[in-house]
Design a protein around this motif. Sequence first.
Motif, PDB file in Angstrom:
ATOM      1  N   ASN A  39      13.692   7.150   0.958  1.00 57.34           N
ATOM      2  CA  ASN A  39      14.369   8.150   0.136  1.00 57.34           C
ATOM      3  C   ASN A  39      14.621   7.547  -1.240  1.00 57.34           C
ATOM      4  O   ASN A  39      15.461   6.663  -1.403  1.00 57.34           O
ATOM      5  N   VAL A  40      13.858   8.013  -2.234  1.00 58.81           N
ATOM      6  CA  VAL A  40      13.925   7.452  -3.587  1.00 58.81           C
ATOM      7  C   VAL A  40      13.799   8.572  -4.610  1.00 58.81           C
ATOM      8  O   VAL A  40      13.115   9.566  -4.385  1.00 58.81           O
ATOM      9  N   ASN A  41      14.466   8.404  -5.725  1.00 58.64           N
ATOM     10  CA  ASN A  41      14.344   9.338  -6.850  1.00 58.64           C
ATOM     11  C   ASN A  41      14.569  10.793  -6.438  1.00 58.64           C
ATOM     12  O   ASN A  41      13.970  11.717  -6.977  1.00 58.64           O
ATOM     13  N   GLY A  42      15.415  10.995  -5.429  1.00 60.33           N
ATOM     14  CA  GLY A  42      15.750  12.341  -4.987  1.00 60.33           C
ATOM     15  C   GLY A  42      14.755  12.984  -4.049  1.00 60.33           C
ATOM     16  O   GLY A  42      14.874  14.171  -3.738  1.00 60.33           O
ATOM     17  N   VAL A  43      13.734  12.230  -3.591  1.00 56.65           N
ATOM     18  CA  VAL A  43      12.751  12.774  -2.659  1.00 56.65           C
ATOM     19  C   VAL A  43      12.537  11.794  -1.510  1.00 56.65           C
ATOM     20  O   VAL A  43      12.848  10.606  -1.612  1.00 56.65           O
ATOM     21  N   SER A  44      11.998  12.314  -0.426  1.00 55.75           N
ATOM     22  CA  SER A  44      11.602  11.488   0.711  1.00 55.75           C
ATOM     23  C   SER A  44      10.102  11.266   0.630  1.00 55.75           C
ATOM     24  O   SER A  44       9.324  12.236   0.630  1.00 55.75           O
ATOM     25  N   LEU A  45       9.678  10.013   0.535  1.00 57.83           N
ATOM     26  CA  LEU A  45       8.260   9.684   0.427  1.00 57.83           C
ATOM     27  C   LEU A  45       7.773   9.014   1.711  1.00 57.83           C
ATOM     28  O   LEU A  45       8.322   7.990   2.133  1.00 57.83           O
ATOM     29  N   HIS A  46       6.774   9.603   2.319  1.00 58.44           N
ATOM     30  CA  HIS A  46       6.078   8.979   3.443  1.00 58.44           C
ATOM     31  C   HIS A  46       5.013   8.054   2.856  1.00 58.44           C
ATOM     32  O   HIS A  46       4.346   8.392   1.882  1.00 58.44           O
ATOM     33  N   TYR A  47       4.869   6.848   3.456  1.00 58.39           N
ATOM     34  CA  TYR A  47       3.841   5.946   2.938  1.00 58.39           C
ATOM     35  C   TYR A  47       3.274   5.072   4.047  1.00 58.39           C
ATOM     36  O   TYR A  47       3.920   4.816   5.074  1.00 58.39           O
ATOM     37  N   LEU A  48       2.039   4.654   3.833  1.00 60.36           N
ATOM     38  CA  LEU A  48       1.361   3.702   4.704  1.00 60.36           C
ATOM     39  C   LEU A  48       1.484   2.313   4.089  1.00 60.36           C
ATOM     40  O   LEU A  48       1.479   2.175   2.862  1.00 60.36           O
ATOM     41  N   GLN A  49       1.587   1.303   4.942  1.00 59.98           N
ATOM     42  CA  GLN A  49       1.690  -0.062   4.427  1.00 59.98           C
ATOM     43  C   GLN A  49       0.926  -1.007   5.335  1.00 59.98           C
ATOM     44  O   GLN A  49       0.935  -0.879   6.557  1.00 59.98           O
ATOM     45  N   ALA A  50       0.248  -1.969   4.727  1.00 59.48           N
ATOM     46  CA  ALA A  50      -0.489  -2.987   5.465  1.00 59.48           C
ATOM     47  C   ALA A  50      -0.476  -4.280   4.664  1.00 59.48           C
ATOM     48  O   ALA A  50      -0.230  -4.277   3.458  1.00 59.48           O
ATOM     49  N   GLY A  51      -0.748  -5.390   5.350  1.00 62.74           N
ATOM     50  CA  GLY A  51      -0.932  -6.664   4.669  1.00 62.74           C
ATOM     51  C   GLY A  51       0.325  -7.479   4.493  1.00 62.74           C
ATOM     52  O   GLY A  51       1.439  -6.958   4.492  1.00 62.74           O
ATOM     53  N   GLN A  52       0.100  -8.780   4.315  1.00 64.14           N
ATOM     54  CA  GLN A  52       1.202  -9.718   4.086  1.00 64.14           C
ATOM     55  C   GLN A  52       0.836 -10.717   3.007  1.00 64.14           C
ATOM     56  O   GLN A  52       1.387 -11.805   2.941  1.00 64.14           O
ATOM     57  N   GLY A  53      -0.138 -10.360   2.183  1.00 67.84           N
ATOM     58  CA  GLY A  53      -0.613 -11.282   1.166  1.00 67.84           C
ATOM     59  C   GLY A  53       0.456 -11.623   0.150  1.00 67.84           C
ATOM     60  O   GLY A  53       1.441 -10.911  -0.016  1.00 67.84           O
ATOM     61  N   LYS A  54       0.223 -12.717  -0.571  1.00 67.77           N
ATOM     62  CA  LYS A  54       1.203 -13.224  -1.536  1.00 67.77           C
ATOM     63  C   LYS A  54       0.936 -12.731  -2.957  1.00 67.77           C
ATOM     64  O   LYS A  54       1.747 -12.938  -3.844  1.00 67.77           O
ATOM     65  N   ARG A  55      -0.210 -12.093  -3.193  1.00 67.99           N
ATOM     66  CA  ARG A  55      -0.510 -11.601  -4.533  1.00 67.99           C
ATOM     67  C   ARG A  55       0.252 -10.307  -4.803  1.00 67.99           C
ATOM     68  O   ARG A  55       0.936  -9.779  -3.935  1.00 67.99           O
ATOM     69  N   GLU A  56       0.084  -9.788  -6.031  1.00 62.98           N
ATOM     70  CA  GLU A  56       0.785  -8.559  -6.385  1.00 62.98           C
ATOM     71  C   GLU A  56       0.434  -7.448  -5.401  1.00 62.98           C
ATOM     72  O   GLU A  56      -0.721  -7.296  -5.004  1.00 62.98           O
ATOM     73  N   PRO A  57       1.418  -6.646  -4.993  1.00 62.28           N
ATOM     74  CA  PRO A  57       1.124  -5.503  -4.124  1.00 62.28           C
ATOM     75  C   PRO A  57       0.159  -4.539  -4.801  1.00 62.28           C
ATOM     76  O   PRO A  57       0.116  -4.428  -6.028  1.00 62.28           O
ATOM     77  N   VAL A  58      -0.625  -3.847  -3.988  1.00 64.19           N
ATOM     78  CA  VAL A  58      -1.546  -2.832  -4.482  1.00 64.19           C
ATOM     79  C   VAL A  58      -1.007  -1.463  -4.077  1.00 64.19           C
ATOM     80  O   VAL A  58      -0.723  -1.223  -2.893  1.00 64.19           O
ATOM     81  N   ILE A  59      -0.867  -0.572  -5.035  1.00 63.77           N
ATOM     82  CA  ILE A  59      -0.395   0.786  -4.793  1.00 63.77           C
ATOM     83  C   ILE A  59      -1.588   1.725  -4.904  1.00 63.77           C
ATOM     84  O   ILE A  59      -2.276   1.753  -5.931  1.00 63.77           O
ATOM     85  N   LEU A  60      -1.842   2.514  -3.862  1.00 57.35           N
ATOM     86  CA  LEU A  60      -2.980   3.416  -3.810  1.00 57.35           C
ATOM     87  C   LEU A  60      -2.482   4.861  -3.836  1.00 57.35           C
ATOM     88  O   LEU A  60      -1.707   5.264  -2.949  1.00 57.35           O
ATOM     89  N   LEU A  61      -2.925   5.634  -4.815  1.00 55.50           N
ATOM     90  CA  LEU A  61      -2.429   6.996  -5.006  1.00 55.50           C
ATOM     91  C   LEU A  61      -3.555   8.005  -4.807  1.00 55.50           C
ATOM     92  O   LEU A  61      -4.567   7.958  -5.505  1.00 55.50           O
ATOM     93  N   HIS A  62      -3.360   8.909  -3.875  1.00 63.91           N
ATOM     94  CA  HIS A  62      -4.372   9.900  -3.514  1.00 63.91           C
ATOM     95  C   HIS A  62      -4.409  11.053  -4.502  1.00 63.91           C
ATOM     96  O   HIS A  62      -3.548  11.201  -5.371  1.00 63.91           O
ATOM     97  N   GLY A  63      -5.425  11.913  -4.336  1.00 60.98           N
ATOM     98  CA  GLY A  63      -5.559  13.098  -5.165  1.00 60.98           C
ATOM     99  C   GLY A  63      -5.349  14.377  -4.384  1.00 60.98           C
ATOM    100  O   GLY A  63      -4.894  14.372  -3.236  1.00 60.98           O
ATOM    101  N   TYR A  64      -5.706  15.489  -5.031  1.00 59.09           N
ATOM    102  CA  TYR A  64      -5.525  16.803  -4.426  1.00 59.09           C
ATOM    103  C   TYR A  64      -6.531  17.011  -3.300  1.00 59.09           C
ATOM    104  O   TYR A  64      -7.638  16.472  -3.307  1.00 59.09           O
ATOM    105  N   ALA A  65      -6.120  17.826  -2.321  1.00 61.15           N
ATOM    106  CA  ALA A  65      -6.908  18.124  -1.121  1.00 61.15           C
ATOM    107  C   ALA A  65      -7.035  16.915  -0.206  1.00 61.15           C
ATOM    108  O   ALA A  65      -7.784  16.943   0.767  1.00 61.15           O
ATOM    109  N   GLU A  66      -6.298  15.841  -0.498  1.00 63.52           N
ATOM    110  CA  GLU A  66      -6.236  14.664   0.370  1.00 63.52           C
ATOM    111  C   GLU A  66      -4.793  14.157   0.400  1.00 63.52           C
ATOM    112  O   GLU A  66      -3.920  14.693  -0.283  1.00 63.52           O
TER     113      GLU A  66
END
Length: 309
Positions: A39-66
Amino acid sequence: MNPVLRSFQHAALALLAVFALQSTAQAAGKPGIQEHTANVNGVSLHYLQAGQGKREPVILLHGYAETSHMWRPLMPQLADRHVVIAPDLRGAGQSSKPDSGYDKKTLAQDIHALVQSLGYRKVKIVGHDIGLMVAYAYAAQYPDEVQSIVLMDAFLPGVGDWTHVWLLRDLWHFHFYGETPLKLVDGRERIYFEHFWNDFAADRNHSIPEADRQFYASEYARPGGMRAGFEYFKNFEQDAKDFAGFAQTPLHMPMLVLSGEKAGGQFLIDQGKLVDTHVQGVIIKGSGHWLMEEAPEQTMPALVAFLNR
C-alpha cells in the motif's frame, strides 16, 4: 543374502534417501517468483519479485493489454544478479483501480513509492508500451535514483513529432472511454484486446500465446479494469504536456531503446535521443509491437546484457 551385503545395501539406501530429502529441500528453498502487495501513494500495488542479487534492483513495467505477468520469462534470467520487481500498474491486474491518477507522472510516483517502501534508492528501470512512458516519467522526476533505463516499443507523448508515430494509426481507441464504450466491451474484453494482440504484431499467429490471452482478458475483466485501462489513453494530453516539460532537461543515464522493425522502428530511438544523451538503439528484426512474445530470442538477451553491465 549375505548379512554384510544386506547391511551395506540398507545403509546405501538410507544415504540416498538423505540426499534426496536434501535436494528436495534445496529446490523448495530456491528463490522463485513471489507475489506481494504493498500500500503506497494511496493505492494497493500487486507485484512480482525474484532474485537476491547485490546489484541495483531492476523494475519491470508492463504495457496495455498485459500485466506484470508478461515479465515472468525474463525475471529468472536477471535474478542471479538483481532483485527483480514487476508491479501491476495502478488500474491493472490485481492492483487497485481508483477513479484518477492515470497520468504517467502519477503512475511513476506510485512505482517510486513502492521502491522506497522496499528500502531501495537507486534502480534500473524497464518499460514496454504504457510502461515505457511510466519508466521515462520515473527517470525524469528522479534522475539521481535511476542507474539506467530501457524503453521498449511505443512512443513518448509530447516529444518531437510524436503525432506521426506508427501506433497512432488507431487513434480511435485513445478516445474510446465513457459509458457506451464500457458497455460495449463488458463481457467482450477479449474481442477488444484481440485487435491489439493481432494487428500490432508482425504476424498475428506468432504474437501473444493463447494461455496468456485468456489470462490478460480475465485480469482486465476484474471490476473497474477496463475503465482504468481506458484512462491510460485518456490522459495522453496531460502526459504530452508533462513530457514536453521533462524533455527540457535531458537525462544522462544509459538508455537502451528496443523497437520492433514492423512497429515503432527508428521513431522511438530518435525520440530517446531527444530526451537522453547516452542512447543505444536496437531494432528487433521481424518483430511487431510485442517484443517479448514475438522475438524473445532477440529481446531477452539484449535486455540481460544491458541490465547486467
